[in-house]
Design a protein around this motif. Structure first.
Motif, mmCIF file in Angstrom:
data_model
loop_
_atom_site.group_PDB
_atom_site.id
_atom_site.type_symbol
_atom_site.label_atom_id
_atom_site.label_comp_id
_atom_site.label_asym_id
_atom_site.label_seq_id
_atom_site.Cartn_x
_atom_site.Cartn_y
_atom_site.Cartn_z
ATOM 1 N N MET A 55 0.830 -1.207 0.000
ATOM 2 C CA MET A 55 0.000 0.000 0.000
ATOM 3 C C MET A 55 0.862 1.253 0.000
ATOM 4 O O MET A 55 0.464 2.283 0.516
ATOM 5 N N GLY A 56 2.040 1.176 -0.580
ATOM 6 C CA GLY A 56 2.970 2.294 -0.514
ATOM 7 C C GLY A 56 4.059 2.016 0.511
ATOM 8 O O GLY A 56 4.397 0.858 0.776
ATOM 9 N N CYS A 57 4.616 3.047 1.106
ATOM 10 C CA CYS A 57 5.679 2.895 2.111
ATOM 11 C C CYS A 57 5.248 1.928 3.207
ATOM 12 O O CYS A 57 4.201 2.106 3.830
ATOM 13 N N PHE A 58 6.062 0.912 3.469
ATOM 14 C CA PHE A 58 5.617 -0.156 4.372
ATOM 15 C C PHE A 58 5.625 0.213 5.847
ATOM 16 O O PHE A 58 5.068 -0.523 6.662
ATOM 17 N N THR A 99 7.886 -4.508 -4.832
ATOM 18 C CA THR A 99 7.170 -3.441 -4.156
ATOM 19 C C THR A 99 7.359 -3.596 -2.654
ATOM 20 O O THR A 99 7.574 -4.711 -2.160
ATOM 21 N N GLU A 100 7.328 -2.499 -1.922
ATOM 22 C CA GLU A 100 7.387 -2.569 -0.469
ATOM 23 C C GLU A 100 6.086 -3.201 0.020
ATOM 24 O O GLU A 100 4.993 -2.764 -0.351
ATOM 25 N N ALA A 101 6.198 -4.214 0.861
ATOM 26 C CA ALA A 101 5.023 -4.992 1.249
ATOM 27 C C ALA A 101 5.090 -5.361 2.722
ATOM 28 O O ALA A 101 6.130 -5.255 3.370
ATOM 29 N N ILE A 136 6.861 7.829 -5.306
ATOM 30 C CA ILE A 136 6.721 7.493 -6.724
ATOM 31 C C ILE A 136 7.715 6.409 -7.128
ATOM 32 O O ILE A 136 8.895 6.463 -6.784
ATOM 33 N N GLY A 137 7.234 5.408 -7.848
ATOM 34 C CA GLY A 137 8.083 4.336 -8.344
ATOM 35 C C GLY A 137 7.385 2.994 -8.262
ATOM 36 O O GLY A 137 6.387 2.832 -7.541
ATOM 37 N N ASN A 138 7.895 2.017 -9.013
ATOM 38 C CA ASN A 138 7.257 0.700 -8.995
ATOM 39 C C ASN A 138 7.340 0.034 -7.630
ATOM 40 O O ASN A 138 6.567 -0.886 -7.333
ATOM 41 N N ASN A 139 8.231 0.493 -6.767
ATOM 42 C CA ASN A 139 8.349 -0.068 -5.423
ATOM 43 C C ASN A 139 7.281 0.442 -4.467
ATOM 44 O O ASN A 139 7.232 0.016 -3.306
ATOM 45 N N TYR A 140 6.404 1.329 -4.944
ATOM 46 C CA TYR A 140 5.308 1.825 -4.118
ATOM 47 C C TYR A 140 3.938 1.420 -4.675
ATOM 48 O O TYR A 140 2.907 1.931 -4.227
ATOM 49 N N ARG A 141 3.912 0.513 -5.621
ATOM 50 C CA ARG A 141 2.637 0.137 -6.233
ATOM 51 C C ARG A 141 1.781 -0.683 -5.264
ATOM 52 O O ARG A 141 2.291 -1.364 -4.369
ATOM 53 N N SER A 142 0.482 -0.614 -5.481
ATOM 54 C CA SER A 142 -0.484 -1.348 -4.674
ATOM 55 C C SER A 142 -0.508 -2.816 -5.089
ATOM 56 O O SER A 142 -0.452 -3.146 -6.279
ATOM 57 N N GLY A 143 -0.598 -3.702 -4.093
ATOM 58 C CA GLY A 143 -0.620 -5.120 -4.429
ATOM 59 C C GLY A 143 -1.235 -5.975 -3.334
ATOM 60 O O GLY A 143 -1.168 -5.652 -2.145
ATOM 61 N N CYS A 203 4.655 8.501 7.718
ATOM 62 C CA CYS A 203 3.582 7.579 7.341
ATOM 63 C C CYS A 203 2.827 8.193 6.176
ATOM 64 O O CYS A 203 2.230 9.259 6.311
ATOM 65 N N GLY A 204 2.863 7.529 5.026
ATOM 66 C CA GLY A 204 2.241 8.080 3.825
ATOM 67 C C GLY A 204 0.845 7.581 3.550
ATOM 68 O O GLY A 204 0.274 7.879 2.494
ATOM 69 N N LEU A 205 0.244 6.827 4.481
ATOM 70 C CA LEU A 205 -1.079 6.268 4.235
ATOM 71 C C LEU A 205 -2.133 7.367 4.103
ATOM 72 O O LEU A 205 -2.202 8.272 4.927
ATOM 73 N N LYS A 206 -2.953 7.246 3.064
ATOM 74 C CA LYS A 206 -4.063 8.169 2.873
ATOM 75 C C LYS A 206 -5.098 7.500 1.987
ATOM 76 O O LYS A 206 -4.825 7.171 0.846
#
Length: 215
Positions: A55-58, A99-101, A136-143, A203-206
């Motif tokens: 969901m972005g930064c883990f 991605t960060e998970a 921004i980047g493929n390492n922050y994609r939702s999965g 925390c980047g959750l939104k």
């Protein structure tokens, strides 16, 4: 060393043959969960189930889930890409495909998969592709990465339900990657339960403010 991709390149997935080589041995990480003391990498009690969420930064994602009743352990890590046993610095280049998970191990007698999925959908914006907010980047994609075919079908159904809810509010289509799980590589010690160790950390959750209509 490795080169950092340009802004536009980080919005794409690398080809397997172009990914960083990585290493054969796991990188060092914590032995136990900083918050509850459980074994981070197991063994876990036999009745436990698990799911991997991105969901972005883990950092914020892990805190979100370790607070939920029924969650046995959480762990920050990397998944969805090609490079074996990557470091954080390697993942941030965009050249691993990971991605960060967060691994979420939970007791199904207390916590249902639908409740986890509802939290997942509502607490981030799954329409942003290779980014989450300013990250921004493929390492922050939702999965969503599932342990078996049954859980995969449940996740896909929840996506269809939430996508209708999003579109009714004028928002875009969901870009979340939903698949059976591949290897999960545990992140470095300092990333594990980061916001318990650093309460004022980033925390980047939104979320979108849209309710997920999972019953």
């Amino acid at each position: 060393m490795f080169d950092i991709l340009s802004f536009s390149e980080k919005l794409d997935m690398p080809k397997k043959e172009d990914a960083l080589v990585g290493r054969s041995e796991p990188i060092a990480t914590a032995k136990t969960h900083y918050v509850n003391g459980h074994n981070l990498k197991g063994p876990y009690p036999e009745n436990m189930r698990h799911i991997i969420v991105a969901m972005g930064c883990f950092w914020g994602v892990e805190r979100l889930f370790w607070k939920i009743s029924g969650v046995y352990v959480t762990a920050a890590g990397y998944t969805g890409g090609f490079t074996p046993n990557p470091t954080y610095e390697e993942v941030c280049t965009g050249k691993t495909g990971h991605t960060e998970a967060v691994l979420v191990v939970y007791d199904p007698k207390i916590l249902h998969l639908d409740e986890i999925l509802k939290t997942f959908w509502e607490q981030h914006d799954p329409t942003q592709g290779m980014r989450q907010g300013n990250d921004i980047g493929n390492n922050y994609r939702s999965g969503l990465y599932l342990a078996n075919d049954e859980d995969l079908k449940i996740a896909q159904k929840s996506k269809a339900q939430f996508e209708k809810a999003l579109q009714s509010k004028g928002l875009g289509s969901i870009t979340t990657e939903i698949a059976l799980e591949g290897p999960f590589y545990f992140a470095e010690d300092y990333h594990q339960q980061y916001l318990a160790k650093n309460p004022n950390g980033y925390c980047g959750l939104k979320g979108t403010g849209v309710t997920c209509p999972i019953s």
